[in-house]
Design an enzyme around this catalytic site. Structure first.
Site, PDB file in Angstrom:
ATOM      1  N   ARG A   1      42.083  10.124 -22.419  1.00  0.00           N
ATOM      2  CA  ARG A   1      42.345   8.751 -22.870  1.00  0.00           C
ATOM      3  C   ARG A   1      41.967   8.570 -24.417  1.00  0.00           C
ATOM      4  O   ARG A   1      40.959   9.160 -24.562  1.00  0.00           O
ATOM      5  CB  ARG A   1      41.545   7.790 -22.109  1.00  0.00           C
ATOM      6  CG  ARG A   1      41.776   7.846 -20.765  1.00  0.00           C
ATOM      7  CD  ARG A   1      40.739   7.248 -19.991  1.00  0.00           C
ATOM      8  NE  ARG A   1      40.649   6.933 -18.378  1.00  0.00           N
ATOM      9  CZ  ARG A   1      40.569   8.216 -17.691  1.00  0.00           C
ATOM     10  NH1 ARG A   1      40.047   9.388 -18.012  1.00  0.00           N
ATOM     11  NH2 ARG A   1      40.655   8.119 -16.209  1.00  0.00           N
TER      12      ARG A   1
ATOM     13  N   ARG B   1      56.060   2.202  -0.281  1.00  0.00           N
ATOM     14  CA  ARG B   1      56.874   1.174  -1.305  1.00  0.00           C
ATOM     15  C   ARG B   1      56.240   1.187  -2.757  1.00  0.00           C
ATOM     16  O   ARG B   1      56.579   0.437  -3.753  1.00  0.00           O
ATOM     17  CB  ARG B   1      56.977  -0.186  -0.810  1.00  0.00           C
ATOM     18  CG  ARG B   1      55.502  -0.934  -0.511  1.00  0.00           C
ATOM     19  CD  ARG B   1      55.589  -2.310   0.192  1.00  0.00           C
ATOM     20  NE  ARG B   1      56.724  -3.110  -0.311  1.00  0.00           N
ATOM     21  CZ  ARG B   1      57.332  -4.066   0.013  1.00  0.00           C
ATOM     22  NH1 ARG B   1      56.593  -4.759   1.354  1.00  0.00           N
ATOM     23  NH2 ARG B   1      58.327  -4.924  -0.330  1.00  0.00           N
TER      24      ARG B   1
ATOM     25  N   ASP C   1      61.354  -7.181   0.331  1.00  0.00           N
ATOM     26  CA  ASP C   1      61.591  -7.020   1.772  1.00  0.00           C
ATOM     27  C   ASP C   1      63.103  -7.203   2.116  1.00  0.00           C
ATOM     28  O   ASP C   1      63.767  -8.140   1.486  1.00  0.00           O
ATOM     29  CB  ASP C   1      60.671  -7.725   2.734  1.00  0.00           C
ATOM     30  CG  ASP C   1      59.077  -7.229   2.721  1.00  0.00           C
ATOM     31  OD1 ASP C   1      59.164  -6.279   1.998  1.00  0.00           O
ATOM     32  OD2 ASP C   1      58.408  -7.877   3.240  1.00  0.00           O
ATOM     33  N   GLU C   2      63.446  -6.568   3.037  1.00  0.00           N
ATOM     34  CA  GLU C   2      65.010  -6.677   3.640  1.00  0.00           C
ATOM     35  C   GLU C   2      65.421  -8.243   4.158  1.00  0.00           C
ATOM     36  O   GLU C   2      66.539  -8.646   4.069  1.00  0.00           O
ATOM     37  CB  GLU C   2      65.331  -5.748   4.619  1.00  0.00           C
ATOM     38  CG  GLU C   2      64.729  -5.843   5.875  1.00  0.00           C
ATOM     39  CD  GLU C   2      64.845  -4.919   7.080  1.00  0.00           C
ATOM     40  OE1 GLU C   2      64.247  -5.002   8.054  1.00  0.00           O
ATOM     41  OE2 GLU C   2      65.623  -3.922   6.459  1.00  0.00           O
TER      42      GLU C   2
ATOM     43  N   GLU D   1      49.545  -3.929   3.158  1.00  0.00           N
ATOM     44  CA  GLU D   1      49.829  -3.275   1.621  1.00  0.00           C
ATOM     45  C   GLU D   1      49.850  -4.151   0.565  1.00  0.00           C
ATOM     46  O   GLU D   1      49.420  -3.677  -0.354  1.00  0.00           O
ATOM     47  CB  GLU D   1      51.166  -2.312   1.938  1.00  0.00           C
ATOM     48  CG  GLU D   1      52.539  -2.763   1.848  1.00  0.00           C
ATOM     49  CD  GLU D   1      52.657  -3.575   2.941  1.00  0.00           C
ATOM     50  OE1 GLU D   1      53.765  -4.233   2.876  1.00  0.00           O
ATOM     51  OE2 GLU D   1      52.004  -3.281   4.042  1.00  0.00           O
ATOM     52  N   ASP D   2      50.690  -5.232   0.992  1.00  0.00           N
ATOM     53  CA  ASP D   2      50.816  -6.244  -0.145  1.00  0.00           C
ATOM     54  C   ASP D   2      49.279  -6.732  -0.489  1.00  0.00           C
ATOM     55  O   ASP D   2      49.051  -7.352  -1.653  1.00  0.00           O
ATOM     56  CB  ASP D   2      51.828  -7.203   0.299  1.00  0.00           C
ATOM     57  CG  ASP D   2      51.440  -7.842   1.671  1.00  0.00           C
ATOM     58  OD1 ASP D   2      50.564  -7.347   2.230  1.00  0.00           O
ATOM     59  OD2 ASP D   2      52.205  -8.783   2.296  1.00  0.00           O
TER      60      ASP D   2
ATOM     61  N   ARG E   1      45.535  -8.634   9.171  1.00  0.00           N
ATOM     62  CA  ARG E   1      45.562  -9.056   7.843  1.00  0.00           C
ATOM     63  C   ARG E   1      43.949  -9.647   7.529  1.00  0.00           C
ATOM     64  O   ARG E   1      43.845  -9.654   6.523  1.00  0.00           O
ATOM     65  CB  ARG E   1      46.816  -9.989   7.447  1.00  0.00           C
ATOM     66  CG  ARG E   1      48.167  -9.208   7.356  1.00  0.00           C
ATOM     67  CD  ARG E   1      49.407 -10.302   7.499  1.00  0.00           C
ATOM     68  NE  ARG E   1      49.454 -10.546   5.999  1.00  0.00           N
ATOM     69  CZ  ARG E   1      50.246  -9.742   4.996  1.00  0.00           C
ATOM     70  NH1 ARG E   1      50.553  -8.778   5.321  1.00  0.00           N
ATOM     71  NH2 ARG E   1      50.250 -10.374   3.813  1.00  0.00           N
TER      72      ARG E   1
END
Length: 737
Positions: A431, A539, A555-556, A643-644, A692
């Site tokens: 870095r 994802r 999402d679908e 995951e979100d 959740r």
């Protein structure tokens, strides 16, 4: 003429005799001084008011560099060679880089033995390493090794002092004279000199040490760490004390100190002199000699008066209300109050000559601390009074950044140490110093991703640049495509019509194969199918196919119009470091359950924007995959959930800012699997909601604090629902039902 020469000769001879008899002593002294080796230190003047400075320092003491003035230069050199036999070690000479080539930077910790006493602080260090992304349980994969022997306290008068370390480490087959080993130490030496002797031969090991003296520090090899107490948290840590409304930066007291005074011995000179600058108004400098078992036997005439004044002020109150805090050396060069001042946004004024400051290899301390000279204590008040308010505020803000980025927990101190060593080994991917000294800090700016500032989402505003003007739509598909009316096909068409869309990627996570290319909708942008591993963490994998800064995660079952996509992207370009999207969720503290709660109710505030329909920078894919431990990713994969939420935790921890919600025509609902009946869908929804809520508490426990930030802001287009002609509105389709 002869007479004239005779007079000249007599005059010259007489002058030579006078010089010999009256100036010979000065000549001999000059010749002696010319033969001395220069030490690079300027001699101090012979004060005419010497008698008035007795309680501060004698002129003879000022000739030395403090701290080691009772040892000659030769004695100091010999002492150093006894302690550091490999004092010339550098990474190129004492580190085996070949061990890091095959498996990368992996760290092995010797297994703890039952009979080995380990302090609470050293256990925190070992735990931090074992929970890091670099840990390996296989020594064959290791690039760096850490002992299971507690080496933090090497004061042989301490009850935590471990004996016979030399015999123990020589029996380790991996020791190899310390090559590729890292040794941590907080305390070295003992009364009266407190030398840096560790009591064992470190060989060619890297030493991560507190109170490091510059003469013993091996540049680009050793690492100076801060001195921290046994109460220092292993994870998370408290936030800094500076708040956004802390203006003006100057507080009640300009300069403050409250601490021990040593009557004799090393470290006593500076602390004995601190009373000279105390004025009882804006400069508070209080000391006490009431410490130790035999303090009354050694107390001087000032002790009783100092002790009385000392009790009148509360230490925490001084930290909160002081602009500058004096950090003098103690028995050793470092002090607990250094970290305390950083947390309190009290600008440290360091009086510890010869101290190699913590992580000085990467941290620019000139932006957050005043480095003073122990011998010039009386100049400190006038020096700090000359600092302008703008600079004081900049100092205070930098102390908060450094505290929260590198020092608020043992885990961050250990991570910073490991990252510095890793940057040395893989120098081409190291870095730049700018990343270490600017938000969010070196720990959250991964060099594996890039070393160019423009590739990160954090620095665009500082450098006047903008992220790329296109985005990649990333749609996760978990259901087979069996009908032309399915939501995913309508979503592809709506997104592809956006003027900002560069490509569409379909992450196929379904058991059945995807439709052939001819069955997908015709789009003006490329559409690519990526085969996933049927894990929800896929994802957020850093796919090389993502060629834009912006990612539109979908999402679908999501339903969006082209206008909604266009407006959200325009908003994201102004806030490229945040999650910008549509469905929002909130967290709260449930005092009845003594835990964090999760809610999907529409309220006046939120703390999460779900990635079912949200823009964010592609760098967060790398941060999610490479920065977070595998244990957290495994958790969300096992649950196929959360995951979100984890991504929101990660982004808020990096930015210390909330996500941004934009207007949406329809309320987003988390869809249940299509194959379930209505009652089964309700039961599945309740289970998903409960999971959740558990995730939020587990994530908060891993981070060590709650990084999510509440917000009450929603961004709408200008003229949104205003009583003007629809033709004047840029995003007029947002208002259609």
């Amino acid at each position: 003429m002869q007479t004239r020469k005779k007079y000249i000769f007599i005059t010259f001879f007489a002058s030579w005799l006078l010089l010999f008899f009256f100036g010979g002593d000065q000549i001999r002294r000059l010749a002696f001084l010319s033969r001395r080796k220069a030490e690079g230190l300027k001699n101090w003047p012979h004060w005419t008011d010497r008698s008035l400075l007795k309680s501060f320092a004698d002129p003879e003491e000022l000739q030395s560099n403090g701290g080691h003035h009772k040892q000659s230069l030769k004695a100091r050199r010999e002492s150093r060679m006894n302690i550091y036999k490999n004092s010339r070690c550098r990474m190129e000479t004492c580190f085996d880089f070949s061990r890091c080539e095959k498996y990368g930077f992996k760290v092995f910790v010797y297994p703890l033995e039952r009979e080995d006493p380990v302090s609470e602080s050293y256990l925190k260090i070992i735990t931090s390493v074992e929970e890091s992304r670099y840990y390996t349980s296989n020594p064959e994969e290791a690039c760096l090794f850490i002992l299971n022997i507690d080496t933090l306290d090497r004061d042989h008068l301490s009850i935590q002092y471990v004996h016979n370390i030399n015999d123990k480490i020589q029996g380790f087959p991996l020791w190899n004279d310390g090559r590729n080993h890292l040794i941590f130490n907080l305390y070295s030496g003992t009364w009266p000199n407190y030398t840096e002797d560790l009591g064992f031969d470190i060989g060619q090991a890297i030493l991560a040490k507190a109170s490091f003296y510059v003469e013993n520090f091996r540049p680009s090899f050793d690492i100076s760490i801060p001195l921290f107490s046994k109460e220092h948290p292993q994870k998370g840590g408290e936030r800094g004390w500076l708040y956004q409304n802390s203006v003006p930066p100057k507080k009640k007291y300009m300069l403050a100190f409250k601490g021990k005074r040593y009557l004799t011995g090393i470290g006593s000179d500076t602390r004995n002199a601190l009373h000279h600058i105390h004025n009882g108004k804006d400069i508070i400098s209080l000391t006490t000699c009431k410490h130790g078992k035999d303090w009354e036997k050694h107390k001087d005439m000032r002790c009783d008066k100092d002790n009385l004044a000392y009790e009148k002020f509360d230490y925490q109150e001084l930290l909160h209300n002081s602009t500058f805090c004096i950090i003098p050396r103690g028995r050793r060069l470092g002090s607990f109050r250094f970290l305390e001042a950083l947390q309190a946004a009290c600008v440290p004024v360091l009086l510890s000559n010869g101290w190699e400051l913590p992580f000085s290899e990467v941290i620019d301390w000139s932006k957050s601390a005043i480095v003073g000279d122990e011998r010039l204590l009386l100049q400190i008040p006038s020096t700090v009074r000359c600092i302008h308010s703008d600079k004081i505020l900049a100092f205070q803000q930098q102390t908060q950044f450094l505290w929260e980025a590198y020092f608020s927990s043992v885990e961050k101190i250990v991570q910073t140490t490991l990252e510095i060593i890793k940057d040395r080994i893989f120098h081409r991917e190291s870095r730049p110093k700018f990343l270490w000294n600017t938000l969010p800090g070196g720990l959250l700016a991964l060099p594996e991703y890039s070393t160019h500032l423009s590739d990160f989402p954090f620095y665009h505003l500082q450098h006047g640049s903008s992220p790329s003007s296109k985005f990649t739509a990333f749609i996760r598909a978990v259901s087979p495509v069996v009908s032309l009316s399915q939501p995913i096909l309508k979503l592809i068409q709506a997104v592809s019509r956006s003027q900002h869309c560069a490509q569409i990627l379909i992450l196929w996570s379904c058991e059945k194969p995807p439709p052939p290319s001819g069955k997908w909708p015709q789009t003006a942008v490329p559409l690519t199918v990526i085969h996933g591993r049927r894990k929800v963490s896929d994802r957020f994998f850093p796919y090389s196919a993502i060629g834009t800064d912006a990612v539109l995660s979908l999402d679908e079952h999501t339903s969006l119009s082209t206008s909604e996509v266009d407006f959200a992207f325009v908003v994201w370009r102004s806030f490229p470091d945040r999650i910008v999207g549509f469905p929002m969720r909130n967290h709260f503290w449930d005092s009845s359950q003594n835990q964090w709660g999760y809610t999907s109710k529409w309220t006046n505030q939120f703390s999460m924007v779900l990635t079912a329909a949200a823009f964010y920078h592609r760098y967060y894919h790398s941060l999610f995959t490479d920065h977070l431990p595998a244990r957290l990713r495994s958790l969300v994969d096992q649950l196929s959930n959360c995951e979100d939420i984890l991504m929101n935790f990660l982004v808020s921890a990096a930015t210390r800012l909330p996500p941004i919600k934009v207007t949406q025509k329809k309320q987003h609902k988390e869809a249940a699997p299509q194959q379930l009946s209505k009652s089964a869908a309700v039961s599945s929804g309740n289970l998903r909601f409960s999971q959740r809520q558990d995730c939020i508490n587990q994530f908060a426990a891993w981070f060590g604090y709650m990084p999510l930030v509440h917000s009450q802001l929603r961004l709408d287009p200008v003229l949104f629902k205003d009583q003007v002609s629809v033709l004047r509105k840029k995003y007029r389709h947002l208002e259609k039902p």
